[in-house]
Design a protein around this motif. Sequence first.
Motif, PDB file in Angstrom:
ATOM      1  N   THR A   7       0.601  -1.242   0.280  1.00 15.73           N
ATOM      2  CA  THR A   7      -0.360   0.071  -0.521  1.00 15.73           C
ATOM      3  C   THR A   7       0.939   1.103  -0.381  1.00 15.73           C
ATOM      4  OG1 THR A   7      -1.714  -1.305   1.371  1.00 15.73           O
ATOM      5  CG2 THR A   7      -1.280   1.338   1.047  1.00 15.73           C
ATOM      6  N   ARG A   8       0.750   2.370  -0.489  1.00 18.41           N
ATOM      7  CA  ARG A   8       1.287   3.467  -1.379  1.00 18.41           C
ATOM      8  C   ARG A   8       2.644   3.407  -1.194  1.00 18.41           C
ATOM      9  NH1 ARG A   8      -1.667   6.791   3.769  1.00 18.41           N
ATOM     10  NH2 ARG A   8      -4.048   6.091   3.337  1.00 18.41           N
ATOM     11  N   ARG A   9       3.190   2.540  -1.691  1.00 17.55           N
ATOM     12  CA  ARG A   9       4.675   2.092  -2.652  1.00 17.55           C
ATOM     13  C   ARG A   9       4.056   2.506  -4.046  1.00 17.55           C
ATOM     14  NH1 ARG A   9       7.720   2.102   2.267  1.00 17.55           N
ATOM     15  NH2 ARG A   9       5.732   0.909   4.077  1.00 17.55           N
ATOM     16  N   LEU A  10       5.796   2.341  -3.309  1.00 20.90           N
ATOM     17  CA  LEU A  10       6.881   2.523  -5.498  1.00 20.90           C
ATOM     18  C   LEU A  10       6.557   0.649  -6.050  1.00 20.90           C
ATOM     19  CD1 LEU A  10       8.716   5.079  -5.583  1.00 20.90           C
ATOM     20  CD2 LEU A  10       6.329   5.301  -6.412  1.00 20.90           C
ATOM     21  N   ALA A  11       6.326   1.035  -7.219  1.00 19.76           N
ATOM     22  CA  ALA A  11       5.824   0.494  -7.779  1.00 19.76           C
ATOM     23  C   ALA A  11       5.773   0.179  -9.538  1.00 19.76           C
ATOM     24  CB  ALA A  11       4.902  -0.981  -7.639  1.00 19.76           C
ATOM     25  N   VAL A  12       6.702  -1.048 -10.316  1.00 21.45           N
ATOM     26  CA  VAL A  12       6.088  -1.226 -11.510  1.00 21.45           C
ATOM     27  C   VAL A  12       5.010  -1.717 -12.474  1.00 21.45           C
ATOM     28  CG1 VAL A  12       8.727  -1.647 -11.817  1.00 21.45           C
ATOM     29  CG2 VAL A  12       7.299  -3.491 -11.963  1.00 21.45           C
ATOM     30  N   ILE A  13       5.010  -1.175 -13.245  1.00 20.09           N
ATOM     31  CA  ILE A  13       3.306  -1.713 -13.962  1.00 20.09           C
ATOM     32  C   ILE A  13       3.280  -2.586 -14.958  1.00 20.09           C
ATOM     33  CG2 ILE A  13       2.634   0.764 -14.810  1.00 20.09           C
ATOM     34  CD1 ILE A  13      -0.194   0.310 -13.763  1.00 20.09           C
ATOM     35  N   PRO A  14       2.105  -3.902 -15.549  1.00 19.86           N
ATOM     36  CA  PRO A  14       1.649  -3.723 -14.252  1.00 19.86           C
ATOM     37  C   PRO A  14       2.374  -5.267 -12.867  1.00 19.86           C
ATOM     38  CG  PRO A  14       2.053  -5.660 -16.260  1.00 19.86           C
ATOM     39  CD  PRO A  14       2.926  -4.177 -16.859  1.00 19.86           C
ATOM     40  N   LYS A  15       1.215  -4.969 -12.022  1.00 17.26           N
ATOM     41  CA  LYS A  15       1.648  -5.660 -11.153  1.00 17.26           C
ATOM     42  C   LYS A  15       0.535  -6.271 -10.447  1.00 17.26           C
ATOM     43  CE  LYS A  15       2.854  -5.422  -6.190  1.00 17.26           C
ATOM     44  NZ  LYS A  15       3.843  -6.730  -5.758  1.00 17.26           N
ATOM     45  N   GLY A  16      -0.177  -8.041 -10.443  1.00 13.43           N
ATOM     46  CA  GLY A  16      -0.269  -8.416 -10.049  1.00 13.43           C
ATOM     47  C   GLY A  16      -0.623  -9.969  -9.252  1.00 13.43           C
ATOM     48  N   PHE A  17      -1.189 -10.566  -8.795  1.00 20.56           N
ATOM     49  CA  PHE A  17      -1.369 -11.945  -8.171  1.00 20.56           C
ATOM     50  C   PHE A  17      -1.290 -12.900  -9.176  1.00 20.56           C
ATOM     51  CE2 PHE A  17      -2.490  -9.889  -3.857  1.00 20.56           C
ATOM     52  CZ  PHE A  17      -1.410 -10.592  -3.547  1.00 20.56           C
ATOM     53  N   HIS A  18      -0.478 -13.820  -9.970  1.00 21.09           N
ATOM     54  CA  HIS A  18      -0.994 -14.737  -9.945  1.00 21.09           C
ATOM     55  C   HIS A  18      -1.512 -15.908  -9.543  1.00 21.09           C
ATOM     56  CE1 HIS A  18       1.944 -19.229 -11.898  1.00 21.09           C
ATOM     57  NE2 HIS A  18       1.011 -18.475 -12.168  1.00 21.09           N
ATOM     58  N   GLN A  19      -2.666 -16.091 -10.297  1.00 18.67           N
ATOM     59  CA  GLN A  19      -3.914 -16.429  -9.970  1.00 18.67           C
ATOM     60  C   GLN A  19      -4.528 -16.854 -11.582  1.00 18.67           C
ATOM     61  OE1 GLN A  19      -6.170 -12.305  -8.490  1.00 18.67           O
ATOM     62  NE2 GLN A  19      -6.962 -14.388  -6.913  1.00 18.67           N
ATOM     63  N   PRO A  20      -5.541 -17.479 -11.595  1.00 22.14           N
ATOM     64  CA  PRO A  20      -6.862 -18.148 -12.664  1.00 22.14           C
ATOM     65  C   PRO A  20      -8.014 -17.449 -12.779  1.00 22.14           C
ATOM     66  CG  PRO A  20      -6.678 -20.304 -10.925  1.00 22.14           C
ATOM     67  CD  PRO A  20      -5.432 -18.776 -10.403  1.00 22.14           C
ATOM     68  N   LEU A  21      -7.954 -17.119 -14.103  1.00 26.72           N
ATOM     69  CA  LEU A  21      -9.583 -16.573 -13.953  1.00 26.72           C
ATOM     70  C   LEU A  21     -11.241 -18.222 -13.949  1.00 26.72           C
ATOM     71  CD1 LEU A  21      -9.501 -12.849 -15.993  1.00 26.72           C
ATOM     72  CD2 LEU A  21     -10.032 -13.638 -13.432  1.00 26.72           C
ATOM     73  N   THR A  22     -10.504 -18.865 -15.737  1.00 28.98           N
ATOM     74  CA  THR A  22     -11.297 -19.897 -15.549  1.00 28.98           C
ATOM     75  C   THR A  22     -10.424 -20.883 -16.138  1.00 28.98           C
ATOM     76  OG1 THR A  22     -11.383 -18.914 -18.019  1.00 28.98           O
ATOM     77  CG2 THR A  22     -13.252 -18.417 -16.440  1.00 28.98           C
TER      78      THR A  22
ATOM     79  N   ARG B 147      -4.222 -23.425 -17.949  1.00 31.20           N
ATOM     80  CA  ARG B 147      -3.145 -22.445 -19.176  1.00 31.20           C
ATOM     81  C   ARG B 147      -2.438 -21.252 -18.252  1.00 31.20           C
ATOM     82  NH1 ARG B 147      -6.281 -19.869 -24.048  1.00 31.20           N
ATOM     83  NH2 ARG B 147      -7.386 -18.818 -22.206  1.00 31.20           N
ATOM     84  N   GLU B 148      -3.267 -21.002 -17.647  1.00 29.38           N
ATOM     85  CA  GLU B 148      -3.588 -20.098 -17.035  1.00 29.38           C
ATOM     86  C   GLU B 148      -2.081 -19.805 -16.142  1.00 29.38           C
ATOM     87  OE1 GLU B 148      -7.645 -17.488 -17.786  1.00 29.38           O
ATOM     88  OE2 GLU B 148      -7.188 -18.606 -15.337  1.00 29.38           O
ATOM     89  N   THR B 149      -1.524 -20.603 -15.837  1.00 27.98           N
ATOM     90  CA  THR B 149      -0.481 -20.916 -14.194  1.00 27.98           C
ATOM     91  C   THR B 149       0.668 -19.840 -15.608  1.00 27.98           C
ATOM     92  OG1 THR B 149       0.762 -23.100 -15.620  1.00 27.98           O
ATOM     93  CG2 THR B 149      -0.807 -23.121 -13.574  1.00 27.98           C
ATOM     94  N   GLN B 150       1.127 -20.151 -16.757  1.00 29.24           N
ATOM     95  CA  GLN B 150       1.745 -19.316 -17.160  1.00 29.24           C
ATOM     96  C   GLN B 150       2.142 -17.426 -16.991  1.00 29.24           C
ATOM     97  OE1 GLN B 150       1.293 -19.993 -21.825  1.00 29.24           O
ATOM     98  NE2 GLN B 150       1.601 -21.835 -21.571  1.00 29.24           N
ATOM     99  N   ILE B 151       2.983 -17.551 -16.833  1.00 28.67           N
ATOM    100  CA  ILE B 151       3.370 -15.942 -15.699  1.00 28.67           C
ATOM    101  C   ILE B 151       2.847 -14.981 -17.713  1.00 28.67           C
ATOM    102  CG2 ILE B 151       4.655 -14.133 -15.196  1.00 28.67           C
ATOM    103  CD1 ILE B 151       4.381 -16.374 -13.544  1.00 28.67           C
ATOM    104  N   GLY B 152       3.502 -15.532 -18.901  1.00 25.73           N
ATOM    105  CA  GLY B 152       3.010 -14.932 -20.132  1.00 25.73           C
ATOM    106  C   GLY B 152       1.278 -14.623 -19.602  1.00 25.73           C
ATOM    107  N   ALA B 153       0.690 -15.524 -19.486  1.00 30.12           N
ATOM    108  CA  ALA B 153      -1.033 -15.157 -19.171  1.00 30.12           C
ATOM    109  C   ALA B 153      -1.770 -14.256 -18.657  1.00 30.12           C
ATOM    110  CB  ALA B 153      -1.185 -16.818 -19.086  1.00 30.12           C
TER     111      ALA B 153
END
Length: 502
Positions: free
Chosen positions: A329-344, A348-354
Motif C-alpha cells: 500500500t502506497r509504495r512505488l512499483a512497476v506496472i503491471p503488477k498482479g497476483f498469479h491466479q486463474p480466472l477461468t 493454461r493460466e499458470t503461465q506467467i505470460g498469461a
Amino acid sequence: MRLSNEKFAEKLGIGARTVASWHQKPDLRPQSEMQQVLDTAYERASDAERARFAELTGDGPAALTRPDTKEADRRLAADPHIGAALDWLDQHAYRSPGAARRAVAEQAARVDAQEAYARATRRAWVDQRAVTDALAEYYGRHHGDHGLYAGSCGDQAVNTSILTCADWLDLACELRPPHDGLTIASARPDPREVLDEHATKAAVNRLAETVAMNTRLMNAPLYRLLSTDIRERHLGGTFGVDHFVHYALTMDLLEGELLDALAAGDTTSLPLRDRYLPDVGAVLDVGGRLCAGGALALTAIARPADPYRGEADYVLLVQERSGHVLNATRRLAVIPKGFHQPLTDVRRETQIGATLRREMEEELFGRPDADNTVADTLTADPMHPTRLTEPMRWLLAEPGRLRMECTGFGLNLVSGNYEFASLIVIDDEEFWTRYGGVVEANWESATLRQYSTTDAELVTELLGDVAWSNEGLFAMTQGLRRLAEIGGERVKLPAIEWEIGQ
C-alpha cells in the motif's frame, strides 16, 4: 477449546457422532449423564477457554458491553466474499459455525476509523530500507547459494528483501511456451492450516478493519507454489490452487505486523512471523507452506524523437500503489503488477505470460471485466480475441510487437511471496503515437509516473527512492539491466550490477 469433533469426543470419552449431532441440532438438550460429563470438562477448562465460552454464548462480562453490530452485520450478510472468509475462519480456527461472524462484527463495531487511517499513514512512513534491514537482521543476508538481492546503478546502491540466487537472475526467458513451462499439480486447496489464538485474533482484526473501512476483499482462486525448476531461458515448477482468503488471513498479515513494529521502534516481538515464516528454511520450503505470489513487469514503450522532449527513447511506467490495495500500500512499483491466479482456465493460466497480458488489459488499458477484484468473472474466456481492447489487439496482431521476458525470480521475505520479475517491451514507435493517450492506470494506483531511458540522472535517483516496495525495486533493477542489453541507443543509463547477500 479449539478442538475438532473427533478430538473433543476423545477428550470426553464419547463418540464423535454424538458431538457432530450437537452441531447439527444446537437446540438439543443432552441427557443428564452427558450434562455431567460436560460440566466436568468445563470445570477442568483453563481460564482462557472459559472466557471464550462465555463470549460465544453471550453470558460473559463482555456481553454487558457488547457494541452495536447492526451496520457490520449488514455488510457481513451482503458480501459473499467476506462470507467466504468467515467460513474459512470458522473451519480453521473456531470450528463452530457463526463464531467468526460474531467475533468480526463486534470487532468491526469497535474499530476507530481515525486510528485506522493514522496506522496506515505510520506504515506508509516506514521506508523500504528499514524493512530490508529489519528482515536482514531477522533472517541474515546470506544462506548457502541464496541471499538477499542487492545491486548498484552508478553510485546508487540498491538493497532488497528478495531472497534469490545466481540461477534465478538474468533469466532472459521469453514468456511463451516452451520457455514459460509452469504447470499445475493439483487444483484442490490444502486443508492443513489450523490457527492458534494469536493468529485467530489477527485474522479477526484484519476482517473487522476490512468491513469497517469498506476495503475491497475479493475471494478468488490463487496459485500456490509447490516446487521450482528455474534457470536461464526456462521457467519450470508446479503449482496448487488455494483461496485468496487463506492468504489474506495468514501470510499477508506479516507485512502489517512488521511495519507496525518498525513504526513503534521495536521489532523484538513478531509472533506471526515466528509462526508462519520463522527462518530461511521455512522460506525455501515452498511446498510445505502457503507460498502465494505474483508477476510484475517494468513496461518500456518506444517513443519517437520529439522537438520538445528530445531524442528517441523508451518511456518507463512507474506507479504509486493506492491506499485501497491489500499489500504494498502506497509504495512505488512497476506496472503491471498482479497476483498469479486463474480466472477461468486453471491449467493454461499458470503461465506467467498469461497473468501479465491480463494485467496489461486491466491496469494499463482499462478493462474492468478483466479485474476479478471488481466483480466475479462470468465470461468463459476473458482473454478471447473478440474481447481484447484495441491497443492489445494491435500488439498481438503481428509477431514481435509485444516482447515479454522474465528477468528474475525470488522469494520476498516480507510475506514469503514468490515474485516473477519481468520486462515488457514495445519496440514499435507507432504504438505510442496511436495509443499513448489511452494508457491509464486503474484503481490500484494512486499515481502513474513516466521516466525516460535517456534521463540517467532521474532514473538513478528513482532507484534510490525509499518509497519502493521490495518486489517493485527488484523488478525495476532487473528490468533496466536487461533493457540496457537489448534497447540499443534508446537506453543511456549507468551500468546496473547485482550481487547476493551483501
